[in-house]
Design a protein around this motif. Structure first.
Motif, PDB file in Angstrom:
ATOM      1  N   THR A   1     -39.144  60.930  39.110  1.00  0.00           N
ATOM      2  CA  THR A   1     -38.857  60.469  40.471  1.00  0.00           C
ATOM      3  C   THR A   1     -37.800  61.319  41.164  1.00  0.00           C
ATOM      4  O   THR A   1     -37.820  61.477  42.370  1.00  0.00           O
ATOM      5  CB  THR A   1     -38.393  58.998  40.459  1.00  0.00           C
ATOM      6  N   TYR A   2     -36.852  61.853  40.383  1.00  0.00           N
ATOM      7  CA  TYR A   2     -35.783  62.647  40.997  1.00  0.00           C
ATOM      8  C   TYR A   2     -36.178  64.119  41.161  1.00  0.00           C
ATOM      9  O   TYR A   2     -35.457  64.876  41.791  1.00  0.00           O
ATOM     10  CB  TYR A   2     -34.485  62.525  40.194  1.00  0.00           C
ATOM     11  N   ASP A   3     -37.305  64.519  40.584  1.00  0.00           N
ATOM     12  CA  ASP A   3     -37.742  65.908  40.733  1.00  0.00           C
ATOM     13  C   ASP A   3     -39.267  66.004  40.597  1.00  0.00           C
ATOM     14  O   ASP A   3     -39.780  66.655  39.697  1.00  0.00           O
ATOM     15  CB  ASP A   3     -37.068  66.795  39.681  1.00  0.00           C
ATOM     16  N   PRO A   4     -40.006  65.359  41.518  1.00  0.00           N
ATOM     17  CA  PRO A   4     -41.467  65.386  41.413  1.00  0.00           C
ATOM     18  C   PRO A   4     -42.035  66.752  41.795  1.00  0.00           C
ATOM     19  O   PRO A   4     -41.510  67.423  42.680  1.00  0.00           O
ATOM     20  CB  PRO A   4     -41.907  64.311  42.420  1.00  0.00           C
ATOM     21  N   HIS A   5     -43.063  67.174  41.101  1.00  0.00           N
ATOM     22  CA  HIS A   5     -43.743  68.422  41.429  1.00  0.00           C
ATOM     23  C   HIS A   5     -45.188  68.266  40.988  1.00  0.00           C
ATOM     24  O   HIS A   5     -45.481  68.269  39.798  1.00  0.00           O
ATOM     25  CB  HIS A   5     -43.078  69.601  40.723  1.00  0.00           C
ATOM     26  N   LYS A   6     -46.092  68.108  41.949  1.00  0.00           N
ATOM     27  CA  LYS A   6     -47.474  67.732  41.664  1.00  0.00           C
ATOM     28  C   LYS A   6     -48.359  68.895  41.231  1.00  0.00           C
ATOM     29  O   LYS A   6     -49.539  68.700  40.968  1.00  0.00           O
ATOM     30  CB  LYS A   6     -48.083  67.029  42.887  1.00  0.00           C
ATOM     31  N   GLY A   7     -47.790  70.093  41.195  1.00  0.00           N
ATOM     32  CA  GLY A   7     -48.554  71.245  40.739  1.00  0.00           C
ATOM     33  C   GLY A   7     -47.664  72.140  39.898  1.00  0.00           C
ATOM     34  O   GLY A   7     -46.640  71.687  39.371  1.00  0.00           O
TER      35      GLY A   7
END
Length: 212
Positions: free
Chosen positions: A112-118
Motif C-alpha cells: 500500500t505504501y509503494d504500489p507498482h502494478k508493472g
C-alpha cells in the motif's frame, strides 16, 4: 466513448483497485488479507482453509518467495481452490518485450505504501519494443510519467501495457504477432511493462518466466 473506456481502463491499471466482488466462472471470488509480521504462506493458507500453493498462485507468486509486512494478498473464500479453466490458459509462453533481457530496476508491488502494478526495465542498448503475445492493439496514447504507451488485448481477458515509448509504430485495431514491433523507447527511460487479467494485475516477471 470506446476511446474513453480504454483510457479509464488503463488509468485503473496504475491505481490501487478495490477487490472485485463479481463472480468469475473460472476463479473463486477472493477476499483480501494484510500480511502481518511473522506470517508465512502456509500459516495464512491454513487460516483461510486453502493450500499455500493456491494462495501463492492467486497472487502471481510461489511459496519460495518472501512475504512482506503489510502486503495485500488476495484470498479465495471458503475451501474452494483457485483454478484456471483450460480455455483460460495461454497457448504459448510470452516473449520478452525487449530484444534482450534487461535488468528490472523497479519490481511489481502491491504494498500500500509503494504500489507498482508493472515492472520497469533498465534502458538497454536496443530501443526496440516488441509485443510479448499475439493480440490486438486496443489503445495508443500519451500520459505524463509514462510517455507514449500501447495497450494490447490478448485472448481470455489478458492485457499487456508498454510505456515510455518515444515513437509508436502500430495503430489502434491492428493485429500483431508475438515479437512484432510496437515502437521505440524514449532515449532516457527503460520500458514500463504490465500484464493484467481483467482488472487483476499480475506479476510480469513471473509471467515472462513461467507463462500463465
Amino acid at each position: 466513448m470506446l476511446r474513453l473506456r480504454y483510457i479509464l481502463f488503463f488509468l485503473g491499471f496504475f491505481l490501487i483497485l478495490p477487490i472485485s466482488s463479481k463472480q468469475n466462472p473460472t476463479t473463486e471470488v477472493p477476499s483480501a488479507y494484510r500480511v502481518l509480521k511473522g506470517d508465512s504462506w502456509f500459516g495464512i493458507a491454513k487460516k483461510f482453509k486453502t493450500s499455500a500453493e493456491t494462495l501463492a498462485k492467486l497472487n502471481g507468486r510461489t511459496t519460495k518467495e518472501n512475504l512482506y509486512e503489510r502486503e495485500l494478498l488476495r484470498i479465495p473464500k471458503g475451501e474452494e481452490k483457485v483454478s484456471l479453466s483450460p480455455a483460460s490458459l495461454l497457448t504459448e509462453k510470452p516473449a520478452l518485450p525487449l530484444v534482450q533481457k534487461e535488468k528490472v530496476v523497479k519490481k511489481f508491488s502491491e504494498l500500500t505504501y509503494d504500489p507498482h502494478k508493472g515492472i520497469q526495465f533498465q534502458r538497454g542498448v536496443s530501443s526496440l519494443v516488441r509485443a510479448s503475445l499475439p493480440g490486438k492493439v486496443v489503445h495508443v496514447d500519451y500520459m505524463d510519467g509514462y510517455e507514449n504507451f500501447v495497450i494490447l488485448e490478448h485472448q481470455n481477458g489478458l492485457y499487456s501495457v508498454y510505456g515510455n515509448l518515444e515513437r509508436i509504430q502500430v495503430t489502434e485495431g491492428q493485429q500483431v504477432k508475438s515479437k512484432d514491433r510496437l515502437g521505440i523507447l524514449a532515449k532516457d527511460k527503460g520500458l514500463y511493462f504490465q500484464v493484467n487479467k481483467q482488472k487483476l494485475s499480475l506479476n510480469p516477471e513471473r509471467i515472462l518466466e513461467a507463462g500463465i
